[in-house]
Design an enzyme around this catalytic site. Structure first.
Site, short mmCIF file in Angstrom:
data_model
loop_
_atom_site.label_atom_id
_atom_site.label_comp_id
_atom_site.label_asym_id
_atom_site.label_seq_id
_atom_site.Cartn_x
_atom_site.Cartn_y
_atom_site.Cartn_z
N ASN A 89 37.43 40.59 39.89
CA ASN A 89 36.02 40.94 40.04
C ASN A 89 35.17 39.85 40.68
O ASN A 89 34.06 40.11 41.12
CB ASN A 89 35.52 41.29 38.62
CG ASN A 89 34.02 41.28 38.50
OD1 ASN A 89 33.36 42.22 38.96
ND2 ASN A 89 33.46 40.24 37.90
N TYR A 156 30.15 40.18 53.94
CA TYR A 156 30.28 40.80 52.61
C TYR A 156 30.82 42.23 52.75
O TYR A 156 31.77 42.62 52.05
CB TYR A 156 28.91 40.80 51.92
CG TYR A 156 28.92 41.31 50.50
CD1 TYR A 156 29.31 40.48 49.45
CD2 TYR A 156 28.53 42.61 50.19
CE1 TYR A 156 29.31 40.94 48.14
CE2 TYR A 156 28.52 43.08 48.89
CZ TYR A 156 28.91 42.24 47.87
OH TYR A 156 28.91 42.70 46.56
N LYS A 160 34.40 43.71 51.32
CA LYS A 160 34.46 44.77 50.30
C LYS A 160 35.15 46.02 50.84
O LYS A 160 35.86 46.72 50.09
CB LYS A 160 33.04 45.10 49.81
CG LYS A 160 32.37 43.94 49.07
CD LYS A 160 33.14 43.54 47.82
CE LYS A 160 32.43 42.52 46.97
NZ LYS A 160 33.18 42.13 45.78
N THR A 191 22.25 41.31 38.12
CA THR A 191 23.01 40.08 37.83
C THR A 191 22.42 38.96 38.68
O THR A 191 21.55 39.20 39.53
CB THR A 191 24.50 40.23 38.22
OG1 THR A 191 24.59 40.28 39.65
CG2 THR A 191 25.13 41.47 37.63
N1 LIG Z 1 25.26 42.81 41.47
C1 LIG Z 1 25.42 43.82 42.33
O1 LIG Z 1 24.46 44.52 42.71
C2 LIG Z 1 26.80 44.16 42.85
C3 LIG Z 1 26.98 45.37 43.52
C4 LIG Z 1 28.24 45.71 44.00
C5 LIG Z 1 29.31 44.86 43.79
N2 LIG Z 1 29.11 43.67 43.13
C6 LIG Z 1 30.27 42.81 42.93
O2 LIG Z 1 30.45 42.59 41.56
C7 LIG Z 1 31.20 41.40 41.36
C8 LIG Z 1 30.56 40.58 40.26
O3 LIG Z 1 29.29 40.13 40.70
P1 LIG Z 1 28.01 40.08 39.75
O4 LIG Z 1 27.03 41.03 40.29
O5 LIG Z 1 28.42 40.18 38.34
O6 LIG Z 1 27.40 38.64 40.11
P2 LIG Z 1 27.55 37.21 39.39
O7 LIG Z 1 26.91 37.23 38.06
O8 LIG Z 1 27.07 36.24 40.42
O9 LIG Z 1 29.11 37.07 39.18
C9 LIG Z 1 29.98 36.59 40.16
C10 LIG Z 1 31.16 35.98 39.45
O10 LIG Z 1 32.14 35.57 40.42
C11 LIG Z 1 32.54 34.24 40.12
N3 LIG Z 1 32.90 33.55 41.34
C12 LIG Z 1 32.24 33.54 42.52
N4 LIG Z 1 32.88 32.77 43.40
C13 LIG Z 1 33.97 32.26 42.77
C14 LIG Z 1 35.02 31.40 43.16
N5 LIG Z 1 35.10 30.88 44.40
N6 LIG Z 1 35.98 31.10 42.25
C15 LIG Z 1 35.93 31.60 41.00
N7 LIG Z 1 34.96 32.45 40.58
C16 LIG Z 1 33.99 32.76 41.47
C17 LIG Z 1 31.32 33.61 39.47
O11 LIG Z 1 31.72 32.55 38.63
P3 LIG Z 1 31.36 31.00 38.85
O12 LIG Z 1 30.06 30.94 39.57
O13 LIG Z 1 31.34 30.45 37.48
O14 LIG Z 1 32.51 30.50 39.67
C18 LIG Z 1 30.78 34.76 38.63
O15 LIG Z 1 31.43 34.82 37.39
C19 LIG Z 1 31.25 40.70 42.72
O16 LIG Z 1 32.51 40.92 43.32
C20 LIG Z 1 30.16 41.42 43.51
O17 LIG Z 1 30.39 41.37 44.90
C21 LIG Z 1 27.89 43.31 42.64
#
Ligand SMILES: NC(=O)c1ccc[n+]([C@@H]2O[C@H](COP(=O)([O-])OP(=O)(O)OC[C@H]3O[C@@H](n4cnc5c(N)ncnc54)[C@H](OP(=O)(O)O)[C@@H]3O)[C@@H](O)[C@H]2O)c1
Length: 248
Positions: A89, A156, A160, A191
């Site tokens: 994720n 991005y 995806k 988030t």
């Molecule tokens: N929020 C939205 O609207 C949305 C919509 C569609 C899809 N998504 C997807 O949902 C997923 C989770 O995102 P979120 O919305 O929950 O945002 P978030 O709170 O920013 O979570 C992102 C997570 O990914 C980890 N991460 C990022 N880069 C990393 C790296 N290089 N190595 C290890 N861990 C890494 C971060 O951990 P650390 O910073 O601690 O490394 C964090 O735990 C992502 O794939 C995002 O693209 C989000």
């Protein structure tokens, strides 16, 4: 207790959707192996989950490092003797820049964090799942690059969309081994990934005219992780508040 006795790896567990999924999977009986870079957040989350009676271990590491995923799989096997579920994720949005102005560094960073990491994940997780005749792999994709082209999000969107292609191939490669592989496509979710102040504009893209809470996406991840989705594989499952069918 839909995941009783199962072991799940969850990446991106330090915040947002991954954190909500870790808490939810553990409440449903799973032991969890957590990944992220922010060690203090992982430590606090693991403590909370252990306090509720489940095993929770973590490795603070970077998903762009090819050695990170084998380490997570080995930790799952060493601590629980099994691996049943991986919720891959972790992701970043990167710079919001039109492609003609985008740096190659941003392109590479987003593709390696969001897409190449999925290749590393699958490579390390498949043998463990095969050795126990099945399991569920879930990859977090997005509405961006699937139903909608948002300006400034070329890297991005490509990452995806690439995940959906990878999921389809993995599903046919692994179906006969009892391993299901699905992509989860959240809509806009509250988030840290999204800039504060953008909520109204993002909410308007959805039929439900609001964003999701991370727990609502975690519920969908639970469905894909559990036997309730046992005839689903190769899917790109939208959980997007009607984002993909909204034009007004
Ligand atoms: N929020 C939205 O609207 C949305 C919509 C569609 C899809 N998504 C997807 O949902 C997923 C989770 O995102 P979120 O919305 O929950 O945002 P978030 O709170 O920013 O979570 C992102 C997570 O990914 C980890 N991460 C990022 N880069 C990393 C790296 N290089 N190595 C290890 N861990 C890494 C971060 O951990 P650390 O910073 O601690 O490394 C964090 O735990 C992502 O794939 C995002 O693209 C989000």
């Amino acid at each position: 207790m839909r995941l009783r006795g199962k072991t799940a790896i969850i990446t991106g567990a330090s915040s947002g959707i991954g954190e909500a999924a870790a808490r939810r999977f553990a409440r449903e009986g799973a032991n969890v192996i957590l990944s992220g870079r922010r060690v203090n957040l992982l430590d606090g989350l693991a403590e909370d989950i252990r306090a509720n009676g489940r095993l929770a271990e973590y490795i603070a590491g970077d998903v762009t490092n090819p050695e990170h995923f084998p380490a997570l799989t080995e930790l799952a096997l060493a601590t629980t003797g099994r691996l049943d579920i991986a919720f891959n994720n972790a992701g970043i949005m990167g710079e919001e820049t039109p492609v003609e102005d985008m740096s190659a560094e941003n392109w590479m960073s987003v593709i390696s964090t969001n897409l190449t990491s999925a290749f590393y994940a699958a490579k390390s997780q498949i043998p463990a799942l095969k050795s126990q005749s099945g399991g569920s792999l879930i990859f977090t994709s997005s509405f961006v690059g699937h139903a909608i082209g948002l300006p400034g999000m070329g890297a991005y969107a490509a990452s995806k969309a690439g995940l959906i292609g990878l999921v389809q191939v993995l599903a046919v490669e692994l179906g006969a081994s009892g391993i299901r592989v699905n992509a989860l496509l959240p809509g806009g979710t509250r988030t840290g990934m999204l800039a504060s102040g953008a909520e109204a504009a993002i909410a308007s893209l959805h039929a439900l005219k609001r964003m999701a809470d991370p727990e609502e996406i975690a519920s969908a991840a639970l469905f894909l992780a559990s036997d309730e989705s046992r005839f689903m594989t190769g899917s790109a499952m939208t959980v997007d508040g009607g984002n993909s069918i909204t034009k007004s």
